[in-house]
Design a protein around this motif. Structure first.
Motif, PDB file in Angstrom:
ATOM      1  N   PRO A   1       0.799  -1.236   0.000  1.00 53.00           N
ATOM      2  CA  PRO A   1       0.000   0.000   0.000  1.00 53.00           C
ATOM      3  C   PRO A   1       0.826   1.277   0.000  1.00 53.00           C
ATOM      4  O   PRO A   1       0.273   2.359  -0.241  1.00 53.00           O
ATOM      5  CB  PRO A   1      -0.817  -0.115   1.299  1.00 53.00           C
ATOM      6  CG  PRO A   1      -0.880  -1.578   1.576  1.00 53.00           C
ATOM      7  CD  PRO A   1       0.431  -2.121   1.115  1.00 53.00           C
TER       8      PRO A   1
ATOM      9  N   ASP B   1      -5.984  -2.278   0.623  1.00 55.61           N
ATOM     10  CA  ASP B   1      -5.573  -2.740   1.941  1.00 55.61           C
ATOM     11  C   ASP B   1      -6.491  -2.143   3.016  1.00 55.61           C
ATOM     12  O   ASP B   1      -6.515  -0.930   3.228  1.00 55.61           O
ATOM     13  CB  ASP B   1      -4.126  -2.322   2.205  1.00 55.61           C
ATOM     14  CG  ASP B   1      -3.695  -2.621   3.628  1.00 55.61           C
ATOM     15  OD1 ASP B   1      -3.858  -3.782   4.051  1.00 55.61           O
ATOM     16  OD2 ASP B   1      -3.221  -1.697   4.316  1.00 55.61           O
TER      17      ASP B   1
ATOM     18  N   TYR C   1      -6.478  -3.386   6.263  1.00 53.35           N
ATOM     19  CA  TYR C   1      -5.969  -3.964   7.516  1.00 53.35           C
ATOM     20  C   TYR C   1      -6.285  -3.066   8.703  1.00 53.35           C
ATOM     21  O   TYR C   1      -6.658  -3.548   9.777  1.00 53.35           O
ATOM     22  CB  TYR C   1      -4.454  -4.174   7.392  1.00 53.35           C
ATOM     23  CG  TYR C   1      -3.846  -4.920   8.557  1.00 53.35           C
ATOM     24  CD1 TYR C   1      -3.803  -6.320   8.582  1.00 53.35           C
ATOM     25  CD2 TYR C   1      -3.302  -4.228   9.646  1.00 53.35           C
ATOM     26  CE1 TYR C   1      -3.246  -7.002   9.645  1.00 53.35           C
ATOM     27  CE2 TYR C   1      -2.747  -4.901  10.717  1.00 53.35           C
ATOM     28  CZ  TYR C   1      -2.723  -6.285  10.712  1.00 53.35           C
ATOM     29  OH  TYR C   1      -2.176  -6.965  11.780  1.00 53.35           O
TER      30      TYR C   1
ATOM     31  N   LEU D   1      -5.636 -10.193   4.950  1.00 54.15           N
ATOM     32  CA  LEU D   1      -5.273  -8.792   4.777  1.00 54.15           C
ATOM     33  C   LEU D   1      -3.776  -8.576   5.021  1.00 54.15           C
ATOM     34  O   LEU D   1      -3.126  -7.798   4.314  1.00 54.15           O
ATOM     35  CB  LEU D   1      -6.086  -7.921   5.732  1.00 54.15           C
ATOM     36  CG  LEU D   1      -7.572  -7.768   5.403  1.00 54.15           C
ATOM     37  CD1 LEU D   1      -8.301  -7.053   6.529  1.00 54.15           C
ATOM     38  CD2 LEU D   1      -7.770  -7.035   4.087  1.00 54.15           C
TER      39      LEU D   1
ATOM     40  N   ARG E   1      -0.874  -7.361   1.908  1.00 55.49           N
ATOM     41  CA  ARG E   1      -0.133  -6.099   1.929  1.00 55.49           C
ATOM     42  C   ARG E   1       1.380  -6.310   1.856  1.00 55.49           C
ATOM     43  O   ARG E   1       2.126  -5.340   1.772  1.00 55.49           O
ATOM     44  CB  ARG E   1      -0.494  -5.291   3.180  1.00 55.49           C
ATOM     45  CG  ARG E   1      -0.042  -5.941   4.447  1.00 55.49           C
ATOM     46  CD  ARG E   1      -0.448  -5.290   5.761  1.00 55.49           C
ATOM     47  NE  ARG E   1      -1.023  -3.987   5.757  1.00 55.49           N
ATOM     48  CZ  ARG E   1      -1.021  -3.174   6.824  1.00 55.49           C
ATOM     49  NH1 ARG E   1      -0.428  -3.551   7.954  1.00 55.49           N
ATOM     50  NH2 ARG E   1      -1.601  -2.005   6.771  1.00 55.49           N
TER      51      ARG E   1
ATOM     52  N   ARG F   1      -1.570 -10.489  -5.254  1.00 52.15           N
ATOM     53  CA  ARG F   1      -2.333  -9.966  -4.123  1.00 52.15           C
ATOM     54  C   ARG F   1      -3.816 -10.322  -4.213  1.00 52.15           C
ATOM     55  O   ARG F   1      -4.482 -10.535  -3.195  1.00 52.15           O
ATOM     56  CB  ARG F   1      -2.204  -8.434  -4.054  1.00 52.15           C
ATOM     57  CG  ARG F   1      -0.812  -7.910  -3.814  1.00 52.15           C
ATOM     58  CD  ARG F   1      -0.800  -6.387  -3.748  1.00 52.15           C
ATOM     59  NE  ARG F   1      -1.433  -5.892  -2.528  1.00 52.15           N
ATOM     60  CZ  ARG F   1      -1.773  -4.629  -2.329  1.00 52.15           C
ATOM     61  NH1 ARG F   1      -1.593  -3.718  -3.284  1.00 52.15           N
ATOM     62  NH2 ARG F   1      -2.326  -4.254  -1.200  1.00 52.15           N
TER      63      ARG F   1
ATOM     64  N   TYR G   1      -7.314 -10.933  -1.325  1.00 52.90           N
ATOM     65  CA  TYR G   1      -8.455 -10.045  -1.155  1.00 52.90           C
ATOM     66  C   TYR G   1      -9.763 -10.739  -1.538  1.00 52.90           C
ATOM     67  O   TYR G   1     -10.818 -10.410  -0.983  1.00 52.90           O
ATOM     68  CB  TYR G   1      -8.232  -8.749  -1.944  1.00 52.90           C
ATOM     69  CG  TYR G   1      -7.119  -7.945  -1.318  1.00 52.90           C
ATOM     70  CD1 TYR G   1      -7.357  -7.171  -0.190  1.00 52.90           C
ATOM     71  CD2 TYR G   1      -5.816  -8.019  -1.806  1.00 52.90           C
ATOM     72  CE1 TYR G   1      -6.338  -6.471   0.427  1.00 52.90           C
ATOM     73  CE2 TYR G   1      -4.790  -7.316  -1.197  1.00 52.90           C
ATOM     74  CZ  TYR G   1      -5.049  -6.549  -0.082  1.00 52.90           C
ATOM     75  OH  TYR G   1      -4.031  -5.877   0.535  1.00 52.90           O
TER      76      TYR G   1
END
Length: 565
Positions: free
Chosen positions: A169, A450, A452, A478, A482, A490, A494
């Protein structure tokens, strides 16, 4: 009296020539027509509710007006495109080291500041270095992030960021506007907020701040097209913003013709503005949504402890009716925590909660909340009523939204007590303390997917997981998502997070926001399309015009038809 023959002949020739010229002019004039064409000039005036606080990309986050203006004047190393991807802006390219901890950016060599000075890596190092200072006056989260980053200027065109650990991120943090070091030499984080630069800033974006302005006193700010951006020029030489104390005053100025545009038309004001003769309304998706956040913590209502109870509340809501009745239809259907512009958006992983009061009532009964004849509110075996405290901001549109939701939930036997917070600070305090059952909140999701800091287990203690959703697998997804950089790698994490989110339903998205922009009919050839960032509204500004001028053209030949012969 004797006449000179040669003079007589000469005068006759001159008279003939003059007569011929006059006849020729009359013929030509008879074949010319006058038409109106666009003319350069004028000032395009746009009305905005609110006054900028600080015209600085490091300090603008809390202020909506400031964020819009900063988008017009400043550029970051990168920018977010319409598909949610990070793309180059001031940077020409970047690379990530094999260990995922070092990012190196190479700047474009064709970018200058509005004052003509070249943009260098020293500007980037200076800008981000200000946020590393313990006395940085901006958001604490920014300071904490940048204090963990080592900034290395490699040369005039190359800047390097070294992270303590891989953190994908981080790339979205480089969208923040860059400041000119040569104009802020010696400025520290302490003096940044009060520096005169913030009143007349110099950036690299498509618009330049006009000289010698006092917009805080007279409520007017003029921006000029940056010729390095608008290479072929614009018809309108000035974009002026006028700032108004409230929307009523702005709407009156728009109706009277004192401003040619309303920056934003609220759902409440929309019917009145739409009734103004000739008005053009442009509606676009806005990068934020409104959700119902369910408190699963100890302080939350018993019904909210189970996914079935939360799902019952979702099925009991006719969200389309909520948007139509309260927002005049100015909201878009949305499920889940990601906007459609995010690469992590995956509607296939989410349940579409259509209005189904029967399913809602069955779910409530299964949870032990039964309807009793003659009693409007459901009760459990102990005779306790089914009550929910719904927290929201005071005033429109939040309070009317909460009242509509309470009315709909009452239809299936839920007593909803609407509680209001006087402002955003009070709302955040109540959320942090868990002093609510359900909260109606607006969410501007980050550019990177992201989440988180919003939904992880750690965020219950040190973050914004105000609903106290405690799901280990979601937290791990999560966290893993990241720590790697390629989007293709990624995405599976997700997708996993979304499936778990959908199963537990820690929050229900009510709608995605829509922004309506009102334009006077005096503004010609203006078209507004998809808006990813505020500057996108003016993508076609080069073709907009306010004035006409008359020009002569050859009249089109009359078409001869058989009937006219």
């Amino acid at each position: 009296m004797r006449f000179n023959l040669r003079w007589q002949i000469l005068l006759a020739v001159l008279a003939f020539s003059l007569t011929a010229a006059l006849l020729s002019f009359q013929v030509r004039s008879a074949s010319l027509c006058t038409t109106r064409v666009p003319a350069a000039g004028g000032v395009f005036v746009e009305g905005v509710v609110g006054l900028p606080q600080t015209f600085n990309p490091l300090l603008s986050d809390p202020y909506p007006v400031d964020r819009q203006l900063v988008s017009l004047v400043f550029d970051g190393l990168t920018q977010v495109d319409a598909s949610g991807q990070i793309m180059p802006a001031l940077a020409e390219n970047w690379s990530v080291s094999e260990d995922g901890r070092t990012l190196r950016f190479v700047l474009r060599d064709d970018i200058t500041w509005h004052d003509g000075e070249p943009v260098t890596a020293a500007d980037v190092a200076f800008t981000y270095g200000l946020m590393q200072d313990d006395n940085f006056p901006g958001p604490a989260a920014l300071k904490n992030l940048w204090q963990s980053v080592t900034i290395n200027q490699i040369d005039d065109q190359t800047i390097e960021f070294v992270l303590t650990e891989p953190y994908a991120p981080f790339l979205s943090e480089t969208t923040r506007g860059i400041l000119p070091a040569h104009l802020l030499e010696g400025v520290t984080a302490v003096s940044l907020a009060d520096h005169p630069f913030n009143q007349s800033p110099v950036g690299t974006g498509p618009w330049m701040v006009g000289a010698n302005q006092d917009w805080q006193q007279n409520g007017r700010l003029q921006l000029l097209p940056n010729p390095m951006f608008w290479r072929e020029g614009t018809q309108i030489p000035v974009l002026e913003f006028q700032f108004f104390p409230n929307e009523t005053a702005l709407a009156e100025a728009f109706a009277d013709g004192r401003v040619q545009a309303m920056n934003t038309v609220s759902p409440e004001m929309l019917p009145d503005v739409a009734a103004i003769p000739g008005v053009r309304l442009f509606t676009a998706e806005s990068p934020r949504y409104t959700e119902l956040l369910f408190n699963q913590g100890e302080s939350g209502a018993p019904l909210l402890k189970s996914a079935e109870g939360r799902q019952a509340l979702a099925y009991a809501l006719d969200r389309d009716a909520v948007v139509d009745r309260v927002l005049n239809g100015q909201g878009l259907p949305l499920e889940g925590p990601y906007l459609p512009t995010s690469w992590a958006y995956n509607p296939a992983a989410l349940t579409q909660y259509q209005y189904d009061p029967t399913a809602a009532q069955l779910a409530l009964s299964a949870q032990g909340w039964e309807k009793v004849d003659g009693v409007p509110v459901r009760r459990n075996e102990e005779g306790e009523p089914l009550q929910i405290r719904l927290l929201t901001l005071a005033g429109a549109p939040h309070e009317p939204l909460a009242e509509e939701i309470a009315w709909q939930w009452a239809d299936i036997g839920i007593e909803t007590l609407v509680e209001t917070a006087v402002d955003g600070a009070a709302l955040r305090a109540s959320l942090a303390e868990g002093d609510f059952d359900v909260a109606l909140v607006d969410i501007p999701p980050p550019a990177d997917p992201d989440l988180y800091d919003f939904w992880s287990q750690e965020a219950i203690v040190r973050g914004q997981n105000y609903g106290r959703w405690n799901n280990r697998n979601a937290s791990e997804a999560l966290e893993n998502g990241r720590q790697i950089w390629p989007v293709t790698e990624r995405r599976p994490y997700y997708d996993t997070f979304l499936r778990l989110f959908n199963s537990d339903l820690p929050a229900l998205t009510l709608y995605q926001h829509a922004t309506t922009y009102a334009l006077s009919p005096t503004v010609e050839q203006a078209e507004i399309g998809k808006i990813t960032q505020p500057r996108d509204r003016y993508k076609t500004f080069a073709q907009w015009f306010l004035l006409y001028r008359d020009v002569s053209i050859v009249c089109p030949a009359e078409e001869i038809t058989p009937d006219s012969e």
